[in-house]
Structure formats: structure tokens, C-alpha cells
Design a protein around this motif. Sequence first.
Motif, PDB file in Angstrom:
ATOM      1  N   LEU A  77       0.825  -1.208   0.000  1.00 59.21           N
ATOM      2  CA  LEU A  77       0.000   0.000   0.000  1.00 59.21           C
ATOM      3  C   LEU A  77       0.859   1.259   0.000  1.00 59.21           C
ATOM      4  O   LEU A  77       0.353   2.362  -0.215  1.00 59.21           O
ATOM      5  N   LYS A  78       2.171   1.112   0.201  1.00 59.62           N
ATOM      6  CA  LYS A  78       3.077   2.260   0.196  1.00 59.62           C
ATOM      7  C   LYS A  78       3.293   2.820  -1.207  1.00 59.62           C
ATOM      8  O   LYS A  78       3.827   3.908  -1.356  1.00 59.62           O
ATOM      9  N   ILE A  79       2.892   2.075  -2.241  1.00 59.62           N
ATOM     10  CA  ILE A  79       3.075   2.579  -3.603  1.00 59.62           C
ATOM     11  C   ILE A  79       2.024   3.621  -3.964  1.00 59.62           C
ATOM     12  O   ILE A  79       2.192   4.356  -4.923  1.00 59.62           O
ATOM     13  N   PHE A  80       0.937   3.705  -3.193  1.00 59.64           N
ATOM     14  CA  PHE A  80      -0.123   4.670  -3.479  1.00 59.64           C
ATOM     15  C   PHE A  80       0.165   6.006  -2.797  1.00 59.64           C
ATOM     16  O   PHE A  80       0.358   6.059  -1.595  1.00 59.64           O
ATOM     17  N   GLU A  81       0.197   7.067  -3.574  1.00 59.93           N
ATOM     18  CA  GLU A  81       0.342   8.419  -3.025  1.00 59.93           C
ATOM     19  C   GLU A  81      -0.904   9.201  -3.452  1.00 59.93           C
ATOM     20  O   GLU A  81      -1.064   9.548  -4.616  1.00 59.93           O
ATOM     21  N   TYR A  82      -1.781   9.449  -2.490  1.00 58.13           N
ATOM     22  CA  TYR A  82      -3.087  10.034  -2.788  1.00 58.13           C
ATOM     23  C   TYR A  82      -2.995  11.541  -2.969  1.00 58.13           C
ATOM     24  O   TYR A  82      -2.471  12.240  -2.114  1.00 58.13           O
ATOM     25  N   GLY A  83      -3.537  12.024  -4.079  1.00 54.02           N
ATOM     26  CA  GLY A  83      -3.603  13.456  -4.342  1.00 54.02           C
ATOM     27  C   GLY A  83      -4.840  14.034  -3.674  1.00 54.02           C
ATOM     28  O   GLY A  83      -5.644  13.319  -3.079  1.00 54.02           O
ATOM     29  N   LYS A  84      -4.999  15.355  -3.803  1.00 49.29           N
ATOM     30  CA  LYS A  84      -6.171  15.971  -3.170  1.00 49.29           C
ATOM     31  C   LYS A  84      -7.418  15.696  -4.010  1.00 49.29           C
ATOM     32  O   LYS A  84      -7.353  15.458  -5.218  1.00 49.29           O
ATOM     33  N   VAL A  93     -16.602  14.168  -8.187  1.00 49.41           N
ATOM     34  CA  VAL A  93     -15.286  14.401  -7.615  1.00 49.41           C
ATOM     35  C   VAL A  93     -14.266  13.522  -8.322  1.00 49.41           C
ATOM     36  O   VAL A  93     -14.605  12.494  -8.907  1.00 49.41           O
ATOM     37  N   ARG A  94     -13.000  13.946  -8.228  1.00 50.71           N
ATOM     38  CA  ARG A  94     -11.912  13.260  -8.924  1.00 50.71           C
ATOM     39  C   ARG A  94     -10.702  13.239  -8.007  1.00 50.71           C
ATOM     40  O   ARG A  94     -10.418  14.224  -7.318  1.00 50.71           O
ATOM     41  N   GLN A  95      -9.980  12.117  -8.017  1.00 50.01           N
ATOM     42  CA  GLN A  95      -8.746  12.021  -7.239  1.00 50.01           C
ATOM     43  C   GLN A  95      -7.692  11.274  -8.049  1.00 50.01           C
ATOM     44  O   GLN A  95      -7.986  10.253  -8.667  1.00 50.01           O
ATOM     45  N   GLU A  96      -6.477  11.819  -8.035  1.00 49.94           N
ATOM     46  CA  GLU A  96      -5.351  11.157  -8.687  1.00 49.94           C
ATOM     47  C   GLU A  96      -4.544  10.424  -7.623  1.00 49.94           C
ATOM     48  O   GLU A  96      -4.225  10.999  -6.578  1.00 49.94           O
ATOM     49  N   ILE A  97      -4.219   9.175  -7.907  1.00 43.45           N
ATOM     50  CA  ILE A  97      -3.379   8.382  -7.018  1.00 43.45           C
ATOM     51  C   ILE A  97      -2.101   8.083  -7.790  1.00 43.45           C
ATOM     52  O   ILE A  97      -2.123   7.332  -8.761  1.00 43.45           O
ATOM     53  N   THR A  98      -0.997   8.693  -7.369  1.00 42.41           N
ATOM     54  CA  THR A  98       0.287   8.476  -8.027  1.00 42.41           C
ATOM     55  C   THR A  98       0.857   7.142  -7.575  1.00 42.41           C
ATOM     56  O   THR A  98       0.798   6.800  -6.389  1.00 42.41           O
ATOM     57  N   LEU A  99       1.395   6.382  -8.510  1.00 42.66           N
ATOM     58  CA  LEU A  99       2.011   5.097  -8.207  1.00 42.66           C
ATOM     59  C   LEU A  99       3.516   5.308  -8.057  1.00 42.66           C
ATOM     60  O   LEU A  99       4.198   5.644  -9.015  1.00 42.66           O
ATOM     61  N   ARG A 100       4.021   5.143  -6.846  1.00 43.30           N
ATOM     62  CA  ARG A 100       5.439   5.371  -6.562  1.00 43.30           C
ATOM     63  C   ARG A 100       6.300   4.248  -7.113  1.00 43.30           C
ATOM     64  O   ARG A 100       6.017   3.077  -6.916  1.00 43.30           O
ATOM     65  N   LYS A 101       7.383   4.651  -7.744  1.00 42.49           N
ATOM     66  CA  LYS A 101       8.328   3.692  -8.302  1.00 42.49           C
ATOM     67  C   LYS A 101       9.716   4.311  -8.169  1.00 42.49           C
ATOM     68  O   LYS A 101       9.907   5.460  -8.529  1.00 42.49           O
ATOM     69  N   GLY A 102      10.668   3.583  -7.652  1.00 45.93           N
ATOM     70  CA  GLY A 102      12.024   4.106  -7.496  1.00 45.93           C
ATOM     71  C   GLY A 102      12.247   4.714  -6.120  1.00 45.93           C
ATOM     72  O   GLY A 102      11.303   5.051  -5.412  1.00 45.93           O
TER      73      GLY A 102
END
Length: 163
Positions: A77-84, A93-102
Motif C-alpha cells: 500500500l506504500k506505492i499509493f500516493e493520494y492526491g487531493k 469528484v476526482r482524485q489522482e493516485i500516483t504510483l510510486r516507483k524508485g
Amino acid sequence: MASSCSFDVVSDFDYQEMVNTVDQVRREIKGRYDLKDTNTVLDLNPTEIVITTNSEFTLDAVTTILQMKAAKRQLSLKIFEYGKIESVSGSRVRQEITLRKGIEAELAKKISKQIRDAFKKIQVSIQGDALRVSGKSRDDLQEVIQFLKQEDCPVALQFENYR
């Protein structure tokens, strides 16, 4: 043992597992009575997931489903970085979830310092968005892996190319 042993510390995820996770979430949204008529859309690309739905309550339910399905597929679950959460057309409503890599440079320096402080016989080098850990003894490298697994790191760590 004169030869040097090494392994790489990386932060990555299996993209195909992420595709399967998003497909499962979409199927569950279509099947659940409370989410069926919400017109929820999940868009997946290699760097992010975009969720568009009709309310923050529905968005919260969808992100919870996403987390459960990801955990069942062995994705951290640490790969998900939730945007506002943003308001888009009408009451949607809309939300971007950035997928962390590296591993970012600052974090790589911090992890490198922690390893060097705890293990004097180990060498650590930063190679792009990964770390190369090397030493003369395989036992020392196993201890480093156990040490890193116990540390609470803000990204998911994997250990590759163990030689």
C-alpha cells in the motif's frame, strides 16, 4: 571467500498485478448495489490511477476496495500516493493516485547512511533510483536485508540481483 557478493535495493511493483487489481475493483463496483449507479470511472496508466465518481463518500469506498484488492495481490500500500480530492463537472469528484516507483535521492542517502552506520563491512552505492549493497560475506548481506525489512521506510522495498 575472496569474491564480493551484492544485491540491489529497489522500489518497484508488478504493473500486471496493478492492472488485475484495477480490473477486480471495476468488477466489484459494477456488482455492488451501493456503487452500481455511481458512474465511477477508474483510469489506470503506468504512473497513476485517476478515480472519478459522484461523491466523496463513494470515492472513499472505492479507495478502500482498491487497497483491499491490492493487498490481496501482494502489492504494498506504500506505492499509493493520494492526491487531493478535486470537484469536477457538477457534483462529481476526482482524485489522482500516483504510483510510486524508485527510491528518491534523499531517501537513498538516508538508507545508505543507516546501512553504513549499522554494518561497517558493507559498501553501499546509489545507482539512479536503486541502491547496490555489496560485501564479502553473504551472511552480512542477509543481515542487511533483515535490517531493512525491520525499518519503517516510506516506500516499498524489494531486494533483487542477489549474487
